[in-house]
Every structure is written in C-alpha cells, then in structure tokens.
Design a protein around this motif. Sequence first.
Motif, short mmCIF file in Angstrom:
data_model
loop_
_atom_site.label_atom_id
_atom_site.label_comp_id
_atom_site.label_asym_id
_atom_site.label_seq_id
_atom_site.Cartn_x
_atom_site.Cartn_y
_atom_site.Cartn_z
N LEU A 4 0.93 -1.22 0.01
CA LEU A 4 -0.02 0.01 -0.12
C LEU A 4 0.88 1.31 0.15
O LEU A 4 0.58 2.22 -0.80
N LEU A 5 1.85 1.23 0.79
CA LEU A 5 2.79 2.50 0.90
C LEU A 5 3.45 2.90 -0.28
O LEU A 5 3.72 3.94 -0.84
N ASP A 6 3.96 1.90 -1.31
CA ASP A 6 4.56 2.00 -2.42
C ASP A 6 3.69 2.56 -3.39
O ASP A 6 4.06 3.62 -4.03
N LEU A 7 2.63 2.00 -3.39
CA LEU A 7 1.40 2.83 -4.30
C LEU A 7 1.00 4.05 -3.77
O LEU A 7 0.81 4.89 -4.86
N TYR A 8 0.95 4.31 -2.61
CA TYR A 8 0.47 5.63 -2.17
C TYR A 8 1.73 6.64 -2.22
O TYR A 8 1.23 7.88 -2.80
N ARG A 9 2.88 6.32 -2.31
CA ARG A 9 3.79 7.08 -2.51
C ARG A 9 3.86 7.55 -4.08
O ARG A 9 4.18 8.67 -4.30
N TYR B 271 1.20 7.71 -5.97
CA TYR B 271 0.00 8.79 -6.07
C TYR B 271 0.35 9.92 -5.50
O TYR B 271 0.25 11.09 -6.00
N PHE B 272 1.22 10.26 -4.40
CA PHE B 272 1.50 11.36 -3.69
C PHE B 272 2.53 12.23 -4.68
O PHE B 272 2.32 13.41 -4.46
N ASN B 273 3.47 11.36 -5.36
CA ASN B 273 4.33 11.99 -6.16
C ASN B 273 3.82 12.71 -7.32
O ASN B 273 4.12 13.94 -7.74
N LYS B 274 2.83 12.06 -7.61
CA LYS B 274 1.90 12.74 -8.87
C LYS B 274 1.10 13.71 -8.56
O LYS B 274 1.23 14.79 -9.04
N LYS B 275 0.49 13.93 -7.21
CA LYS B 275 0.02 14.99 -6.66
C LYS B 275 0.82 16.02 -6.70
O LYS B 275 0.56 17.53 -6.84
N GLN B 276 2.22 15.86 -6.25
CA GLN B 276 3.00 16.79 -5.71
C GLN B 276 3.44 17.59 -7.16
O GLN B 276 3.71 18.70 -7.00
N ILE B 277 3.91 16.60 -8.14
CA ILE B 277 4.14 17.29 -9.59
C ILE B 277 2.87 18.22 -10.00
O ILE B 277 3.29 19.05 -10.61
N LYS B 278 1.79 17.60 -9.69
CA LYS B 278 0.57 18.55 -10.55
C LYS B 278 0.34 19.67 -9.42
O LYS B 278 0.25 20.86 -10.18
N ASP C 127 -1.64 17.86 3.49
CA ASP C 127 -2.55 16.93 3.86
C ASP C 127 -2.19 15.66 3.29
O ASP C 127 -2.43 14.58 3.80
N TYR C 128 -1.76 15.43 2.02
CA TYR C 128 -1.43 14.41 1.60
C TYR C 128 -0.31 13.89 2.16
O TYR C 128 -0.08 12.63 2.35
N ARG C 129 0.45 14.71 2.56
CA ARG C 129 1.74 14.12 3.06
C ARG C 129 1.46 13.66 4.62
O ARG C 129 2.05 12.59 5.10
N ASN C 130 0.42 14.22 5.21
CA ASN C 130 0.21 14.11 6.58
C ASN C 130 -0.44 12.57 6.67
O ASN C 130 -0.26 11.61 7.49
N LEU C 131 -1.09 12.33 5.67
CA LEU C 131 -1.86 10.88 5.39
C LEU C 131 -0.64 9.91 5.17
O LEU C 131 -0.79 8.64 5.69
N LEU C 132 0.27 10.17 4.50
CA LEU C 132 1.49 9.07 4.23
C LEU C 132 2.20 8.98 5.67
O LEU C 132 2.39 7.80 5.79
N TYR C 133 2.16 9.94 6.54
CA TYR C 133 2.86 9.71 7.62
C TYR C 133 2.00 8.84 8.79
O TYR C 133 2.68 7.98 9.12
N TYR C 134 0.71 8.86 8.70
CA TYR C 134 -0.09 8.14 9.39
C TYR C 134 -0.17 6.96 8.95
O TYR C 134 -0.22 5.68 9.73
#
Length: 217
Positions: free
Chosen positions: A57-62, A64-71, A84-91
């Motif tokens: 899950l964390l590999d896939l979320y990262r 997704y997170f990177n795509k959001k960050q670029i966007k 908020d996306y980074r905080n979700l990653l931390y949790y």
Amino acid sequence: TRVHDYASKQITIDSYLSKALRIYQDFLIQNNAKPSVSQFKKMWYDSTRINNSSNHLLDLYRIYFNKKQIKFERSDFSSNSIKDYRNLLYYLEDFETSMNMPITIEEIDVEWMHKFVKFMQTKRSNFTTSRKNGGKYWSKGELASKTIKKRIGLLISFLHWLSENSSFTLTAELSNFNKSIKDSETVKVTLNKREIHQLYQFQFKSFKENFIKDVFV
C-alpha cells in the motif's frame, strides 16, 4: 433486470469516465489541441503504468503522492496544498509501524478502515519524539473527528485512483465509508447553584472577562 453489485460496477464505470476526461483535458491544456486516438491510448497506458509488481500500500500511495506533488507544483496551488497528502502518508507509515508488517492492498476493506480510524483516534502511549527527530512515530495520535474524516476522504480518493490504475476493486461500502465516521459528541457542562454563586463572586483581572461573566452568570 437487476444487475448484480450494481453500485460497485457504477463506481468503476464512473472512475474510468473521470480518468478519460482528465486525460483529454490535460492534453488539451498542454497542447491546445485535441488528442488523436493513438495519442489518447498512449496517455491512458502511461497513466496506468504503476508498479504492478508491488501490492504494498505504501509503495502505491507514494506513487500517487508524487503525482499529486508534481501536479500541484505545476499549478497555482500553494506549497501547503500537498501537506494533507503528506500527513496521510505519515499516518499510514505509523500504522504500518504499529502493525510491524507491510500493509497490502488486499487487506483494505471496511474492517481495515475501522482499525485505521481507531489508530488515528488513539494516543501513542510510547511517543517521545517525532520520527523526524529519531522517534518511532511521526505523530502522537489523538486526532479530532473532523481531521480523521479529512484523512479518510483523501485515502478514499487514493483508492479511487488505485481502482483506475490497478486490479484493486473499490466497493460502494468503502467508497462511502466516510459517512460512517461520527463527529465527536459535544459535552455539555452545567454548574450547580454553589458553583454559580462562587463564579459570580469571583473577580477576574481584566474588565473583559468580568463583563463576559456578568452577561452569562
């Protein structure tokens, strides 16, 4: 004729339609022209090339997170928009740490979501310092219901993306999970006659505090 599991199938159809429209609009904005069939197919294929060899899950979320960050970086969003996306990653990382084993996408169901919500609600008894400073966890927990709903909303958005780009199936129950999270109940505190009298006799240091006391007591 009633279609079996209609709600889940409709979610899948809607997610594919949303993805197609997003690809079309992105191409139109970037090139000021409509994509050809071959261009559209290539963009669709490129958008689905996530790490299918991993069900972590964390590999896939990262990804997704990177795509959001670029966007966000390419748009007019502020630098705080990705927070908020980074905080979700931390949790999610903290939750995996607490379980002491990787979280796979096959585990994600309503029961798992309830456990994740409970984890966010609970204070970390062994929290000393943030993981940023060498601690075990990023956060000490005890999130408010409003914040938890926000985190779960982002997680469900990620699961929608995952259902578009992998073999993961987002059920209607999972998609609507946020509705099952109840807001914290308001605690109403009342005073007895003796406490009211004590408060009335008490003199605060500031005029403003005494004025508020006189209005409400």
